[in-house]
Motif scaffolding. Structure first.
Motif, PDB file in Angstrom:
ATOM      1  N   ILE A  35      18.574 -23.326   8.365  1.00  0.00           N
ATOM      2  CA  ILE A  35      19.551 -23.223   9.456  1.00  0.00           C
ATOM      3  C   ILE A  35      20.008 -21.773   9.605  1.00  0.00           C
ATOM      4  O   ILE A  35      20.135 -21.259  10.718  1.00  0.00           O
ATOM      5  N   TRP A  36      20.226 -21.079   8.479  1.00  0.00           N
ATOM      6  CA  TRP A  36      20.603 -19.659   8.538  1.00  0.00           C
ATOM      7  C   TRP A  36      19.531 -18.849   9.255  1.00  0.00           C
ATOM      8  O   TRP A  36      19.828 -18.057  10.151  1.00  0.00           O
ATOM      9  N   GLU A  37      18.293 -19.038   8.872  1.00  0.00           N
ATOM     10  CA  GLU A  37      17.201 -18.271   9.489  1.00  0.00           C
ATOM     11  C   GLU A  37      17.107 -18.531  10.987  1.00  0.00           C
ATOM     12  O   GLU A  37      16.828 -17.624  11.760  1.00  0.00           O
ATOM     13  N   SER A  38      17.374 -19.749  11.397  1.00  0.00           N
ATOM     14  CA  SER A  38      17.289 -20.097  12.815  1.00  0.00           C
ATOM     15  C   SER A  38      18.466 -19.580  13.638  1.00  0.00           C
ATOM     16  O   SER A  38      18.297 -19.247  14.811  1.00  0.00           O
ATOM     17  N   PHE A  39      19.661 -19.478  13.036  1.00  0.00           N
ATOM     18  CA  PHE A  39      20.863 -19.221  13.825  1.00  0.00           C
ATOM     19  C   PHE A  39      21.691 -18.020  13.369  1.00  0.00           C
ATOM     20  O   PHE A  39      22.781 -17.795  13.897  1.00  0.00           O
TER      21      PHE A  39
ATOM     22  N   GLY B  51      25.214 -26.301  18.705  1.00  0.00           N
ATOM     23  CA  GLY B  51      25.028 -25.327  19.773  1.00  0.00           C
ATOM     24  C   GLY B  51      26.167 -25.387  20.780  1.00  0.00           C
ATOM     25  O   GLY B  51      26.625 -26.465  21.155  1.00  0.00           O
ATOM     26  N   ILE B  52      26.619 -24.227  21.222  1.00  0.00           N
ATOM     27  CA  ILE B  52      27.783 -24.097  22.096  1.00  0.00           C
ATOM     28  C   ILE B  52      27.339 -23.618  23.475  1.00  0.00           C
ATOM     29  O   ILE B  52      26.613 -22.631  23.593  1.00  0.00           O
TER      30      ILE B  52
ATOM     31  N   VAL C 100      27.049 -20.815  18.000  1.00  0.00           N
ATOM     32  CA  VAL C 100      26.749 -22.003  17.204  1.00  0.00           C
ATOM     33  C   VAL C 100      27.856 -22.151  16.162  1.00  0.00           C
ATOM     34  O   VAL C 100      28.351 -21.166  15.629  1.00  0.00           O
ATOM     35  N   GLU C 101      28.277 -23.389  15.935  1.00  0.00           N
ATOM     36  CA  GLU C 101      29.296 -23.685  14.928  1.00  0.00           C
ATOM     37  C   GLU C 101      28.607 -24.386  13.762  1.00  0.00           C
ATOM     38  O   GLU C 101      27.874 -25.358  13.967  1.00  0.00           O
ATOM     39  N   PHE C 102      28.835 -23.887  12.568  1.00  0.00           N
ATOM     40  CA  PHE C 102      28.213 -24.459  11.372  1.00  0.00           C
ATOM     41  C   PHE C 102      29.142 -25.485  10.739  1.00  0.00           C
ATOM     42  O   PHE C 102      30.343 -25.260  10.625  1.00  0.00           O
TER      43      PHE C 102
END
Length: 157
Positions: free
Chosen positions: A71-75, A100-101, A29-31
């Motif tokens: 978002i941190w908690e999810s990814f 998502g990649i 995943v790219e933030f």
């Protein structure tokens, strides 16, 4: 028969350590601090300085948006970034975006932007590539010239 719409392709500058983690499959995943302005199907990975070249591309599997903590908690397990660096990046931000990649394609050798167009410059955040740029990129990277980034092909051109 209706023509298939041309997919939108974004050029995304990514620090080399993160770009290489994407290529290796370690970063899934790219933030980003903001969402694309259009619906994007593919991301062309531009490894920023000192590489300064396109090293591959990926298909977007999903885009999630929320507060940075959520978002941190999810990814956090697939983001390829340490907690402290993540929160430093989002300091002061109310929203975070996780791209998502999937289906990463790596080019045999990096492609400098000026090989696509003398006027194409590395964007600060992101930019969109024309189909002409995409066709040129695929031709330069030794892909068949008739290949196109296409939503119906399931990913790789």
């Amino acid at each position: 028969m209706a023509a298939q719409p041309t997919p939108t392709v974004a050029l995304l500058p990514i620090q080399p350590r993160y770009a290489n983690a994407i290529i290796r499959g370690e970063k899934r995943v790219e933030f980003r601090r903001r969402r694309f302005g259009r619906e994007v199907q593919y991301v062309v990975v531009y490894a920023s300085s000192p590489i300064r070249a396109i090293i591959g591309y990926f298909r977007i599997s999903s885009i999630s948006e929320g507060c940075p903590r959520a978002i941190w908690e999810s990814f956090k397990d697939v983001g390829g970034i340490e907690r402290e660096e993540y929160f430093r990046y989002y300091q002061g931000a109310e929203r975070a975006v996780a791209i998502g990649i999937e289906r990463v394609c790596v080019f045999g050798s990096p492609v400098p932007l000026d090989r696509l167009s003398a006027s194409l410059k590395a964007p600060q955040s992101y930019s969109y590539l024309t189909q002409e740029h995409v066709d040129q990129l695929l031709a330069i990277s030794s892909r068949p010239p008739h290949s196109r980034l296409s939503p119906q092909d399931g990913g790789a051109p």
